[in-house]
Design an enzyme around this catalytic site. Structure first.
Site, PDB file in Angstrom:
ATOM      1  CG  ASP A 135      -2.032  -1.035   1.115  1.00  0.00           C
ATOM      2  OD1 ASP A 135      -2.231  -1.567   0.001  1.00  0.00           O
ATOM      3  OD2 ASP A 135      -2.694  -1.299   2.136  1.00  0.00           O
ATOM      4  CD  GLU A 172      -0.016  -5.235 -10.042  1.00  0.00           C
ATOM      5  OE1 GLU A 172       0.467  -6.232 -10.599  1.00  0.00           O
ATOM      6  OE2 GLU A 172      -1.035  -5.272  -9.332  1.00  0.00           O
TER       7      GLU A 172
END
Length: 395
Positions: free
Chosen positions: A273, A300
């Site tokens: 994160d 991502e």
């Protein structure tokens, strides 16, 4: 929960005296959001007030007879109606202008109050009726005429002071009656101000909630980028439509963080994160503010929408981003985590007015270029022109 509420409270903080958002940008957006409603409110109030200002000219004739004073008051009443008409006409000419609306409201309030003082001056025998009428006018200024509260408050307080001075100079009220009238006027101002402050706060609280809900609906909570749904519902269709209409080109960059699964597996999802937040901040920092859009497209993956950008411009930006990723490391638990990214760069040139380009074709082509970049060793850029790809496939 604190991380969500605290920033919103700061962003939408309200100045207690003016009862306006501390942020000038948010206050402007709020005023624009309520502009249509405020225009309708101003129109209704000024037409209503102008009608009664003119209608009460009959009482001037009854009280004063057909004298020069009657004509003077009639001219003053007509000036109120003219001021309201001119103000509403200017608002109609400039329907997108908040300043025009506020100036029209301010002019109407000042002229209306000034004319009322003139009426009181020439009809001093009816002070109790004038005081009652003045209380109604104060409520109209505070509640029904849409204006900045600080302006309405100044006009109301100054008018009250002038009214008391005029009464003192022209009437023979007893001290007790004068004191009672002054207290009633103070009470009216107090109630009007309290009610106006409540309305102003309620409207701004409602706007704050709507804005936060809208932002949450179109933003990714982790990175602050636009989300995929907003891309497909709003951003990409709007840009494709604009490019077709004006025969422009735009660029699409699909970016994927290299070996992100390995980062998650090695350092944990909290570290992942942190990497996503760091990468999204880098992307948003290097693109053109208020022009380009950064979208979190997948886990991502990030998509950049670049209006009025050709292939060379998009490739140059992708190279700057690639280098920035390679030169930036993410600190986590005392370790520096190196991050690289791969880029698929697509140019969409609609100068020829091509109508066969679809959103699905754009995304598919950018995704294919990204896949090529990853298969060629990652940390590199692959680019192409959409129309060229479509032409080569048709052949």
């Amino acid at each position: 929960m604190k991380n969500i509420i605290a920033p919103s409270l700061v962003k939408f903080a309200i100045q207690p005296v003016r009862v306006e958002f501390r942020s000038d940008e948010i206050e402007r957006n709020f005023q624009v959001h309520h502009l249509v409603r405020n225009q309708a409110s101003l129109r209704t109030t000024l037409i209503f007030c102008s009608f009664f200002y003119l209608a009460f000219a009959l009482t001037d004739a009854i009280v004063l007879g057909y004298t020069s004073e009657t004509l003077l008051l009639l001219a003053a009443r007509m000036f109120v109606a003219i001021t309201a008409t001119v103000g509403l006409y200017q608002v109609r000419l400039r329907p997108a202008s908040v300043i025009t609306l506020q100036l029209a409201a301010t002019a109407a309030e000042i002229v209306g109050m000034g004319t009322f003082m003139l009426i009181v001056r020439h009809r001093p025998s009816e002070i109790p009726w004038h005081a009652m009428s003045f209380c109604i006018m104060l409520i109209v200024v505070y509640i029904f005429i849409p204006n900045r509260l600080i302006v309405s408050k100044c006009i109301a307080f100054l008018s009250t002071a002038i009214f008391i001075v005029v009464v003192l100079k022209t009437s023979t009220l007893k001290l007790s009656d004068m004191l009672t009238m002054s207290m009633l006027l103070l009470l009216t101002n107090s109630f009007g101000l309290v009610a106006a402050r409540r309305y102003q706060r309620l409207w701004r609280d409602e706007y704050r909630v709507q804005s936060l809900l809208t932002e949450q609906a179109m933003k990714d909570h982790l990175t602050g980028c636009f989300n995929r749904r907003h891309l497909h519902d709003v951003l990409l269709p709007a840009e494709l439509k604009r490019a077709r209409r004006h025969r422009l080109s735009f660029g699409v960059i699909l970016c994927d963080i290299d070996h992100f699964k390995s980062i998650n597996d090695t350092y944990g999802h909290l570290c992942g994160d942190a990497v996503l937040r760091s990468c999204s901040a880098l992307l948003q920092r290097l693109v053109r503010q208020q022009v380009d859009c950064v979208v979190r497209y997948g886990g991502e993956e990030f998509l950049l929408l670049l209006p009025q950008t050709d292939r060379l411009g998009a490739v140059n930006l992708a190279e700057r981003l690639r280098q920035a990723f390679a030169e930036t490391s993410v600190e986590w638990s005392g370790q520096s985590i190196a991050v690289t990214a791969s880029f698929g760069v697509l140019a969409v040139d609609l100068a020829g007015g091509n109508t066969e380009v679809t959103e699905e074709a754009i995304i598919a082509a950018a995704d294919s270029l990204l896949y090529r970049a990853k298969t060629k060793g990652r940390n590199n850029i692959q680019s192409d022109d959409l129309l060229h790809r479509m032409a080569s496939r048709s052949v």
